[in-house]
Design an enzyme around this catalytic site. Structure first.
Site, PDB file in Angstrom:
ATOM      1  CG  ASP A 187     -45.294  74.320  56.160  1.00  0.00           C
ATOM      2  OD1 ASP A 187     -46.324  74.618  56.680  1.00  0.00           O
ATOM      3  OD2 ASP A 187     -44.990  73.604  55.292  1.00  0.00           O
ATOM      4  CE  LYS A 249     -42.246  71.281  55.241  1.00  0.00           C
ATOM      5  NZ  LYS A 249     -42.718  72.450  54.522  1.00  0.00           N
ATOM      6  CE  LYS A 278     -45.377  70.053  53.562  1.00  0.00           C
ATOM      7  NZ  LYS A 278     -45.513  71.590  53.349  1.00  0.00           N
TER       8      LYS A 278
END
Lengths: 322, 322
Positions: A187, A249, A278
């Site tokens: 991430d 995300k 996400k």
């Protein structure tokens, strides 16, 4: 009952062999799974007969006979299933946990002062509730990977976190290092300053280098949506997509704001079905998580994950939802 | 007046030649420096005579004749001094700025959304007020280095910032990359989680690798004192010293708490005179900075640096001190 004893014996041996073969923790695995079913070498029992067959405990070394295999030892249960079991005995509380939701959650611990004990607890929770992954800082990837061996739960590492203001080469190196230590997902934080300075080439290059350095791990790009205006969100999503990222995300949880239904819907609309979305930042209850799922999220980042899935041992203050 | 005109002509040529020779920005440098003094090839004027000699402007290409060379073009003033000038003419406001304090300050901009324009402004302020350095994220090091060319102000880059939770290899790579881009100082965050887990070998190794990777740049270790108890602070300072770091520093500004007089005094007591001590986090006024200096700090990290040194163009809300 002779047939059943033989059946149980055969299944036990096969499960043991498969767990050994898959590199799992054979010493701990398979404990307490209570199964009755068919094996190819035995006569096929009719479903009605199976239903009336009593469960038989198969205690293993390392098993404390808690009857919670369905949540605590999912890998054992799956091995039993693969061998043909059609009924799994389970203890109290099993079934109250939202396992479908659990499978969407990156169980997250990113505080600077997280200790080795905190990381262990995180991993134990992830194993117990079958979360998709644990999400940790790169210094904790190797530890988490060791704790999760054989569980089916993967490790997700944050990179360039939480400011996203490292050089592209340093971000790519950190990602590669995390993958080397055992991360299956990365991430990364987008270069927010470059996005705001309209240096889109730098933003795209930064993501692309991390994607290339992380292979075969998947890469999620954290946009820090709370810092961006509408146009910047659209541009950030677009650049993530063309740079080959696998997910977009919303937030780091350290910046302003968090996941919103509007941002998740925008992300899903722009990336289509080709990429994941996400939701992270401020997702604390099952209700929050469900809203994000409905809006288009297929992954949730949360620290209050146990409360979100309705785990009995969630901290009281975080358990208002579900 | 003929002698004076000749004198000015000779000094001008020498300053020009020296600025060209030193690789400075000759086109912009030396502008407006108003000097009267002696040159070896001329008769030596008695001090009294010099004092009565009127200042003569020597406008150069790129000079806007503002009369602020003493703060805006310190490199030009130093060049004039080297040639023998004993008086420097200056515009209004010069002398009100606390230049001694300015020389202790790392002028800091670490926000995730800092733009290229913000970095340019930071560097212009640092050049104008002669701060020790600008302190930026590694993505902005090359830009800052270019803006500061010829100013004497160095670039300081943060590493593993602000969580300190990267792997040692990734932190060392980021540091090396920042040095390669032009950083002369590296402010790294200690591995707080490892310190709290009593994994002192990891903490020390982490610092040592950054120190080695950063050479010849100096390394400051940010302890994030607001997250540590008394023992952890002592251990963190000790490990920084044995790992070869050049400074200990209090806070990131992103974590809990900031610099305190007690922490600075503890740091100075433990490191002696062999290392530097940097106070950072919550230092916003000249009074704050002076307290830190008295307690033992020889470097100050601040964003409100212009207000701290009493600059006329400091934002009003930050100028309550000095």
């Amino acid at each position: 009952m002779d047939d059943i004893d033989r059946l149980v014996g055969i299944i036990t041996e096969r499960v043991k062999a498969r767990l050994n073969g898959s590199g799992g923790h054979a010493g701990n695995a398979g404990g307490g799974a209570t199964a009755a079913g068919r094996a190819d070498s035995l006569r096929v029992m009719p479903r009605e007969e199976l239903r009336n067959t009593p469960c038989v405990d198969v205690p293993h070394e390392g098993c404390n006979d808690c009857g919670m295999c369905a949540t605590r030892r999912p890998e054992s249960v799956r091995a039993v299933q693969r061998e043909g079991a059609c009924r799994i005995g389970a203890g109290v509380d099993v079934g109250k946990v939202d396992l479908a939701m659990a499978g969407m959650i990156d169980h997250t611990l990113l505080k600077a002062d997280a200790t080795a004990a905190d990381v262990r607890k995180l991993c134990e929770e992830a194993r117990k509730y079958c979360f998709a992954s644990v999400c940790v800082n790169s210094t904790n990837v190797a530890k988490a990977k060791a704790h999760l061996a054989g569980s089916g739960v993967i490790v997700c590492a944050v990179v360039g976190f939480p400011l996203g203001a490292m050089t592209p080469a340093a971000k790519a190196f950190e990602a590669r290092e995390a993958v080397r230590c055992g991360a299956s997902e990365i991430d990364m934080v987008i270069n927010i300053g470059a996005l705001k300075s309209r240096d889109y080439a730098l933003v795209e290059d930064d993501i692309r280098r991390v994607v290339q350095a992380s292979r075969p791990a998947r890469v999620k790009v954290i946009l820090e949506t709370g810092s961006l205006n509408g146009e910047e969100k659209i541009i950030g999503i677009t650049l993530s997509k063309i740079a080959g990222a696998h997910y977009v995300k919303t937030s780091t949880g350290f910046g302003p704001g968090g996941a919103t239904v509007e941002d998740i819907a925008l992300m899903r609309k722009l990336v289509g079905e080709e990429m994941g979305v996400k939701a992270s930042g401020g997702v604390r209850t099952h209700e929050d998580a469900e809203k994000m799922r409905v809006a288009g999220a297929d992954r949730i980042g949360a620290s209050a994950s146990v409360a979100i899935v309705g785990g009995a041992d969630a901290p009281k203050q975080a358990s208002k939802g579900y």
